[in-house]
Design a protein around this motif. Structure first.
Motif, PDB file in Angstrom:
ATOM      1  N   GLY A  53       0.902  -1.296   0.167  1.00 29.57           N
ATOM      2  CA  GLY A  53       0.056  -0.036  -0.128  1.00 29.57           C
ATOM      3  C   GLY A  53       0.844   1.253   0.117  1.00 29.57           C
ATOM      4  O   GLY A  53       0.393   2.251  -0.621  1.00 29.57           O
ATOM      5  N   LEU A  54       1.869   1.074   0.935  1.00 23.40           N
ATOM      6  CA  LEU A  54       2.746   2.448   0.891  1.00 23.40           C
ATOM      7  C   LEU A  54       3.486   2.436  -0.582  1.00 23.40           C
ATOM      8  O   LEU A  54       3.736   3.807  -0.932  1.00 23.40           O
ATOM      9  N   ALA A  55       3.760   1.662  -1.086  1.00 23.26           N
ATOM     10  CA  ALA A  55       4.659   1.697  -2.376  1.00 23.26           C
ATOM     11  C   ALA A  55       3.747   2.115  -3.533  1.00 23.26           C
ATOM     12  O   ALA A  55       4.203   3.031  -4.230  1.00 23.26           O
ATOM     13  N   VAL A  56       2.460   1.485  -3.314  1.00 22.83           N
ATOM     14  CA  VAL A  56       1.352   2.133  -4.421  1.00 22.83           C
ATOM     15  C   VAL A  56       1.066   3.640  -4.243  1.00 22.83           C
ATOM     16  O   VAL A  56       1.058   4.393  -5.170  1.00 22.83           O
ATOM     17  N   ALA A  57       0.905   3.963  -2.971  1.00 23.68           N
ATOM     18  CA  ALA A  57       0.769   5.370  -2.695  1.00 23.68           C
ATOM     19  C   ALA A  57       2.108   6.105  -2.957  1.00 23.68           C
ATOM     20  O   ALA A  57       1.624   7.476  -3.656  1.00 23.68           O
ATOM     21  N   LEU A  58       3.199   5.658  -2.856  1.00 18.55           N
ATOM     22  CA  LEU A  58       4.326   6.529  -3.305  1.00 18.55           C
ATOM     23  C   LEU A  58       4.637   6.598  -4.755  1.00 18.55           C
ATOM     24  O   LEU A  58       4.630   7.695  -5.328  1.00 18.55           O
ATOM     25  N   LEU A  59       3.878   5.767  -5.476  1.00 21.33           N
ATOM     26  CA  LEU A  59       3.898   5.794  -6.888  1.00 21.33           C
ATOM     27  C   LEU A  59       2.927   7.015  -7.503  1.00 21.33           C
ATOM     28  O   LEU A  59       3.157   7.631  -8.359  1.00 21.33           O
ATOM     29  N   GLY A  60       1.729   6.803  -6.744  1.00 20.54           N
ATOM     30  CA  GLY A  60       0.741   7.883  -7.012  1.00 20.54           C
ATOM     31  C   GLY A  60       1.164   9.346  -6.813  1.00 20.54           C
ATOM     32  O   GLY A  60       1.075  10.182  -7.496  1.00 20.54           O
ATOM     33  N   THR A  61       1.689   9.469  -5.691  1.00 15.55           N
ATOM     34  CA  THR A  61       2.486  10.664  -5.324  1.00 15.55           C
ATOM     35  C   THR A  61       3.465  11.343  -6.198  1.00 15.55           C
ATOM     36  O   THR A  61       3.703  12.351  -6.787  1.00 15.55           O
ATOM     37  N   ALA A  62       4.494  10.426  -6.633  1.00 14.16           N
ATOM     38  CA  ALA A  62       5.657  10.539  -7.551  1.00 14.16           C
ATOM     39  C   ALA A  62       4.856  10.985  -8.997  1.00 14.16           C
ATOM     40  O   ALA A  62       5.251  12.098  -9.608  1.00 14.16           O
ATOM     41  N   LEU A  72      10.904   9.319  -6.613  1.00 10.79           N
ATOM     42  CA  LEU A  72      10.129   8.692  -5.692  1.00 10.79           C
ATOM     43  C   LEU A  72       9.646   7.381  -5.983  1.00 10.79           C
ATOM     44  O   LEU A  72       9.201   6.525  -5.369  1.00 10.79           O
ATOM     45  N   ALA A  73       9.503   7.284  -7.303  1.00  5.52           N
ATOM     46  CA  ALA A  73       9.120   5.974  -7.828  1.00  5.52           C
ATOM     47  C   ALA A  73      10.017   4.783  -8.017  1.00  5.52           C
ATOM     48  O   ALA A  73       9.771   3.537  -7.868  1.00  5.52           O
ATOM     49  N   ILE A  74      11.486   5.331  -7.823  1.00  2.00           N
ATOM     50  CA  ILE A  74      12.236   4.034  -7.774  1.00  2.00           C
ATOM     51  C   ILE A  74      12.181   3.177  -6.755  1.00  2.00           C
ATOM     52  O   ILE A  74      11.980   1.969  -6.470  1.00  2.00           O
ATOM     53  N   PRO A  75      12.032   3.688  -5.137  1.00  5.02           N
ATOM     54  CA  PRO A  75      11.864   2.779  -4.235  1.00  5.02           C
ATOM     55  C   PRO A  75      10.827   2.171  -4.175  1.00  5.02           C
ATOM     56  O   PRO A  75      10.462   0.805  -3.833  1.00  5.02           O
ATOM     57  N   ALA A  76       9.452   2.715  -4.563  1.00  7.70           N
ATOM     58  CA  ALA A  76       8.471   2.064  -4.954  1.00  7.70           C
ATOM     59  C   ALA A  76       8.391   0.926  -5.586  1.00  7.70           C
ATOM     60  O   ALA A  76       7.836  -0.274  -5.388  1.00  7.70           O
ATOM     61  N   VAL A  77       9.048   1.057  -6.806  1.00 10.22           N
ATOM     62  CA  VAL A  77       9.021  -0.263  -7.929  1.00 10.22           C
ATOM     63  C   VAL A  77       9.947  -1.269  -7.254  1.00 10.22           C
ATOM     64  O   VAL A  77       9.785  -2.458  -7.516  1.00 10.22           O
TER      65      VAL A  77
END
Length: 97
Positions: A53-62, A72-77
């Motif tokens: 959930g935190l990774a997908v939210a981070l992707l959306g924020t990026a 910001l998308a790199i750690p999420a991926v």
């Protein structure tokens, strides 16, 4: 077309990440209440669902913050990749036993 995709993908990823995170918090509370009993066979544990959930939210924020925040998308991926490998290995282990 890319602008329309960005307009839809950012808020949708952010909303999906918040939903996953809230569901993970509920599941973690339930796991804590259960105590030391062996967990049920579930594809994702509460902790893994929280990370997802935190990774997908981070992707959306990026996606919403645009160019300078794209990193910001790199750690999420990476987190989503690690979770995918863990799920794949868990499924293989369950299939063999």
């Amino acid at each position: 077309m890319p602008n329309a995709l960005d307009f839809l993908a950012g808020p949708l990823c952010l909303a999906l990440g918040v939903v996953f995170t809230l569901h993970a918090v509920r599941r973690l509370r339930a796991e804590r209440r259960r105590g030391p009993r062996p967990p049920r066979r579930e594809l994702l544990s509460g902790r893994e669902l929280l990370w997802e959930g935190l990774a997908v939210a981070l992707l959306g924020t990026a996606n919403l913050l645009d160019r300078p925040w794209t990193l910001l998308a790199i750690p999420a991926v990476v987190v989503l990749g690690v979770l995918a490998v863990r799920i794949f290995l868990r499924l293989i282990r369950e299939h063999r036993s």
